[in-house]
Design an enzyme around this catalytic site. Structure first.
Site, short mmCIF file in Angstrom:
data_model
loop_
_atom_site.label_atom_id
_atom_site.label_comp_id
_atom_site.label_asym_id
_atom_site.label_seq_id
_atom_site.Cartn_x
_atom_site.Cartn_y
_atom_site.Cartn_z
N HIS A 95 -29.39 -28.68 62.92
CA HIS A 95 -28.98 -29.96 63.48
C HIS A 95 -30.14 -30.59 64.25
O HIS A 95 -30.31 -31.81 64.25
CB HIS A 95 -27.75 -29.80 64.39
CG HIS A 95 -28.06 -29.72 65.85
ND1 HIS A 95 -28.36 -28.53 66.49
CD2 HIS A 95 -28.14 -30.68 66.81
CE1 HIS A 95 -28.60 -28.76 67.76
NE2 HIS A 95 -28.47 -30.06 67.99
N CYS B 30 -23.58 -27.14 62.31
CA CYS B 30 -24.67 -26.19 62.49
C CYS B 30 -25.43 -25.97 61.19
O CYS B 30 -24.89 -25.43 60.22
CB CYS B 30 -24.17 -24.85 63.03
SG CYS B 30 -25.49 -23.71 63.49
N CYS C 103 -33.75 -24.69 63.74
CA CYS C 103 -32.52 -25.36 64.17
C CYS C 103 -32.21 -26.48 63.17
O CYS C 103 -32.99 -27.43 63.05
CB CYS C 103 -32.67 -25.92 65.57
SG CYS C 103 -31.17 -26.72 66.20
#
Length: 336
Positions: free
Chosen positions: A92, A255, A90
């Site tokens: 972010h 993102c 991920c």
């Protein structure tokens, strides 16, 4: 004991939440973060749903838990938890987690200004700028990213036939660029994009079942995100996106893994060159700065090493209690 206590620090990365669990995370088995991820999903997924879903979280909630590194040369390891699952990577979440950990003194990097971070998707190298007590920016050099497929078709009951590419940037993304049946995200609301995404993601994973499997990690084996593109708000930006994840969420940040997948797609099509920056806007206009750091190969397939730079801000500290005997909603719920 039925009562479980979690101490958390909350932040947001360019608008999207990050809840770092600093106390209360479970002990996990495994010699890598991917093995630990599998253990967590098997035995402790109730922690994810309890902390991310309502009533303690919300539809866009995302979080993480830190662990000691498996390789002593690295600084820290991380497990990502969010409404859509326990993700391999991920972007972010990495930026937010590193900002919290560095500002709060939860990690002491071996080399100032750099962090070697173990993720389930692989080793991610971090650069950061912390001139005083605050971290001004974090740049992650992501895992190998690549264009997995081009010019595929899927039917939307509202929009009609759509053409899409699939890019990998830590997760698999179906990327929908403007075309005859889709003019771009500037012409649609977030709720409309969510509605479209829910349908076509299901159809993509059904119609193209087994086609998107990471060559080095077979546990990453389906399209988990939809990335819609469109005209940027700032004319100086390179592009704008709305990333759909979970069951009903549009990423408020640009993102990180989505930016990586987008750059891999553009590089694979000859539209983004080695060393070129890509300023990526989110649906709300916040920005990440991406860059193609290196061109390489993954299992004989052309790939890139992308970097993604952004910022995060801490906004709260809390202690969350999950009482499995007393609270009928201890493990959380989703309305839709």
């Amino acid at each position: 004991m039925s009562t479980h206590i979690f101490k958390c620090i909350d932040a947001h990365t360019c608008g999207n939440p990050v809840r770092l669990v600093v106390e209360g995370g479970p002990k996990l088995e495994g010699s890598t973060m991917e093995e630990k991820r599998q253990h967590f999903m098997k035995e402790f997924d109730w922690i994810r749903t309890g902390l991310m879903f309502e009533p303690r979280g919300h539809d866009m909630m995302s979080g993480s838990i830190l662990y000691p590194p498996h390789n002593p040369e690295n600084d820290i390891a991380v497990l990502f938890i969010e409404t859509s699952g326990c993700l391999p990577m991920c972007g972010h979440g990495t930026i937010g987690t590193m900002t919290i950990a560095l500002e709060e003194g939860l990690i002491k990097p071996k080399v100032p200004g750099k962090v070697k971070l173990e993720t389930p998707a692989g080793l991610v190298e971090i650069d950061y700028h912390k001139p005083r007590e605050k971290v001004e920016w974090v740049k992650l050099t992501n895992v190998k990213s690549y264009l997995a497929a081009e010019k595929l078709k899927v039917e939307s009951s509202v929009l009609g036939e759509l053409t899409f590419d699939v890019g990998f940037g830590g997760n698999f993304y179906a990327i929908v660029d403007p075309q005859s049946n889709f003019s771009g995200i500037q012409d649609f609301t977030a709720s409309e994009l969510i509605q479209f995404s829910q349908e076509i993601r299901t159809r993509i994973n059904k119609e193209y079942s087994g086609e998107f499997i990471h060559p080095e990690n077979s546990n990453i084996n389906h399209v988990s995100h939809i990335l819609w593109t469109g005209e940027p708000i700032d004319e100086n930006s390179s592009g704008r996106n709305a990333v759909f994840y979970g069951e009903k969420a549009i990423d408020r940040s640009p993102c990180g893994t989505g930016t990586s997948a987008r750059m891999a797609q553009l590089n694979g099509k000859g539209l983004l060159n080695l060393g070129q920056e890509y300023v990526h806007e989110s649906f709300i206009g916040s920005k990440f700065v991406g860059k193609v750091e290196k061109e390489t190969f993954l299992n004989n397939k052309k790939a890139i090493i992308p970097s993604v730079q952004g910022w995060a801000k801490i906004y709260g500290r809390n202690t969350i209690t999950i009482d499995t005997d007393d609270d009928p909603y201890a493990h959380g719920f989703q309305v839709i």
